[in-house]
Design an enzyme around this catalytic site. Structure first.
Site, PDB file in Angstrom:
ATOM      1  CB  VAL A  83       1.893  -5.588   5.906  1.00 42.28           C
ATOM      2  CG1 VAL A  83       1.983  -4.096   6.476  1.00 42.28           C
ATOM      3  CG2 VAL A  83       2.403  -5.814   4.570  1.00 42.28           C
ATOM      4  N   GLY A  84       2.337  -5.966   9.323  1.00 41.67           N
ATOM      5  CA  GLY A  84       1.556  -5.558  10.679  1.00 41.67           C
ATOM      6  C   GLY A  84       2.792  -4.787  11.464  1.00 41.67           C
ATOM      7  N   GLY A  93       5.836   5.770  12.346  1.00 47.06           N
ATOM      8  CA  GLY A  93       6.463   5.614  10.951  1.00 47.06           C
ATOM      9  C   GLY A  93       7.069   4.439  10.400  1.00 47.06           C
ATOM     10  CG  LEU A  95       2.440   0.918   7.118  1.00 48.52           C
ATOM     11  CD1 LEU A  95       2.470  -0.697   6.996  1.00 48.52           C
ATOM     12  CD2 LEU A  95       0.842   1.192   7.402  1.00 48.52           C
ATOM     13  CB  THR A  96       5.898   5.409   6.486  1.00 51.54           C
ATOM     14  OG1 THR A  96       4.386   5.780   6.693  1.00 51.54           O
ATOM     15  CG2 THR A  96       6.272   6.166   5.207  1.00 51.54           C
ATOM     16  CD  GLU A 120      -7.794  -1.265  10.058  1.00 50.66           C
ATOM     17  OE1 GLU A 120      -8.932  -0.600  10.425  1.00 50.66           O
ATOM     18  OE2 GLU A 120      -7.038  -1.564  10.545  1.00 50.66           O
ATOM     19  CE1 TYR A 124      -0.463  -1.835   3.132  1.00 53.34           C
ATOM     20  CE2 TYR A 124      -2.643  -2.630   3.855  1.00 53.34           C
ATOM     21  CZ  TYR A 124      -1.229  -2.454   4.046  1.00 53.34           C
ATOM     22  OH  TYR A 124      -0.930  -3.400   4.967  1.00 53.34           O
ATOM     23  CG  PHE A 410      -1.517 -12.786  -1.596  1.00 49.43           C
ATOM     24  CD1 PHE A 410      -0.853 -11.806  -1.362  1.00 49.43           C
ATOM     25  CD2 PHE A 410      -2.488 -12.684  -2.778  1.00 49.43           C
ATOM     26  CE1 PHE A 410      -0.850 -10.567  -1.873  1.00 49.43           C
ATOM     27  CE2 PHE A 410      -2.791 -11.350  -3.413  1.00 49.43           C
ATOM     28  CZ  PHE A 410      -1.978 -10.406  -2.921  1.00 49.43           C
TER      29      PHE A 410
END
Length: 410
Positions: A83-84, A93, A95-96, A120, A124, A410
């Site tokens: 995820v990046g 928005g 990531l959301t 970080e 989440y 992972f």
């Protein structure tokens, strides 16, 4: 700006993964690492956000099975990964939108849980993930610390083997350990390569990866993957043993492996990066203060299909409790749920009965694997007891005899 969120195409992987590297500081991974992650990527479960011909956001998921309290069959979970968002497109928005798409897909696939490790931890929680496991780091001063080993330790034979040649034996031991501790992943084909990953550029002066097998009557009952980093000072050698991964099937095999690690010539410390917080070596050492213990977050758990998730595990003691759950991001979980369970299994269904406990799905995820007590969360004001006695009952039932633990990322 118009962006497009869609499933990754196999031909786009190099660009997609390169943009992930940009999001994580723009340092390219070693070719061996990149090749492994390319082989393990499930493109049909990977998504990207595209601005024209450029990928500006990435997210993926692995199809895992996770051990849960009760020791039954591992539960299907989505292992959220990669995820990046690139620096030019933060706070828009993206990531959301990826989390929204991903959790909708997980729910549609019938997986009751999503799990991740966080670069970080602050990120989440707003998406309903709770910190469910911890991992321990340590640096054991083997010049000053001695081990007391149990009876039978001397009956265990040790043998050095090339890591690749020992892989099948190590994986067999690991597979037998998975049902014994919540939070462990049943490794699918291909994942046996991960513990062997050893790019020279990441060794920081240490040796190539080494492996020791512990055997009894010709059977492999334990192993350790490790490296050694030589260091010298005027008084003599001061090297470090770096433990990568280990496992053992019984106390004697476990102690034999640890004694080996603590007595390697020309070393004066054992560095441990990721072990369970209740790891038994802490009871074998002569002076735990000389071990520099440190604890940090491990696996983050998110209930995606709440009733299916609560029914997938067993409970340490009988419990009959009505949970008032708030879940703004996955509203299908919001409402009152009656959980009735015991060590043999559980049933969870919607109810109009009065609630006994009130909490968010984040706290339920934190408590799910038994390593975080509901009573502790209540003391922090995150769980409210609405029926006297319900908190103690539920805290006991949700608990685990051993601390949950994720052995690798992972």
């Amino acid at each position: 700006m118009t962006t497009e969120l869609r499933v990754l195409r196999a031909a786009e992987w190099d660009h997609w993964y390169g943009q992930l590297e940009v999001a994580f500081g723009a340092v390219p991974e070693a070719p061996q690492e990149r090749e492994l992650w390319r082989a393990l990527t499930e493109c049909e479960r990977s998504i990207g956000v595209w601005d024209g011909g450029v990928c500006v956001g990435t997210a993926g998921a692995f199809s895992f099975r996770l051990s849960v309290p009760g020791g039954g069959e591992p539960v299907p979970v989505a292992g959220v990964t990669m995820v990046g968002v690139v620096p030019t497109h933060r706070r828009r928005g993206i990531l959301t939108s990826m989390m929204r798409r991903q959790l909708d897909d997980v729910f549609a696939r019938g997986e009751p849980l999503a799990v991740l490790t966080a670069s970080e931890p602050v990120i989440y929680g707003r998406f309903g993930y709770g910190i469910a496991t911890r991992q321990m780091r340590a640096r054991i001063d083997t010049d000053r610390v001695r081990l007391s080993v149990p009876r039978g330790t001397d009956d265990v034979a040790l043998r050095l083997v090339a890591p690749a040649d020992a892989s099948a034996a190590c994986e067999a031991v690991y597979a037998r350990l998975v049902p014994r501790r919540p939070g462990m992943l049943a490794r699918r084909p291909g994942w046996e390569r991960l513990p062997l990953l050893d790019p020279p550029g990441t060794r920081d002066g240490a040796s190539p990866l080494q492996c020791v097998l512990a055997e009894r009557d010709g059977e492999v009952v334990g192993f350790a993957l490790y490296s050694t980093r030589p260091e010298w000072e005027p008084a003599g050698p001061k090297g470090t043993v770096r433990l990568r991964h280990m496992g053992a099937l019984d106390p004697a095999a476990y102690a034999a492996v640890w004694r080996f690690l603590c007595e390697i010539d020309l070393t004066s410390s054992v560095q441990v990066q990721n072990r369970p917080v209740d790891d038994p070596w802490q009871h074998l050492v002569s002076d735990v203060r000389r071990c520099e213990l440190r604890v940090q977050d491990g696996l983050h758990v998110r209930l995606v299909d709440l009733p299916a998730a609560l029914e997938a595990r067993a409970y340490r003691a009988p419990v009959d409790v009505v949970l008032e759950v708030d879940d703004a991001f996955c509203p299908w979980n919001t409402g009152r749920w009656r959980l009735s369970g015991d060590p043999k299994g559980a049933v969870c269904s919607r109810t109009d009965d009065a609630a006994d406990l009130a909490l968010s799905v984040r706290e339920l995820g934190a408590a799910y694997l038994g390593g975080v007590s509901l009573a502790s969360l209540a003391a922090a004001g995150l769980v409210r007891e609405l029926r006297q006695g319900a908190l103690a009952e539920a805290s006991l039932a949700f608990g685990s005899a051993v601390a949950p633990w994720l052995p690798h990322g992972f």
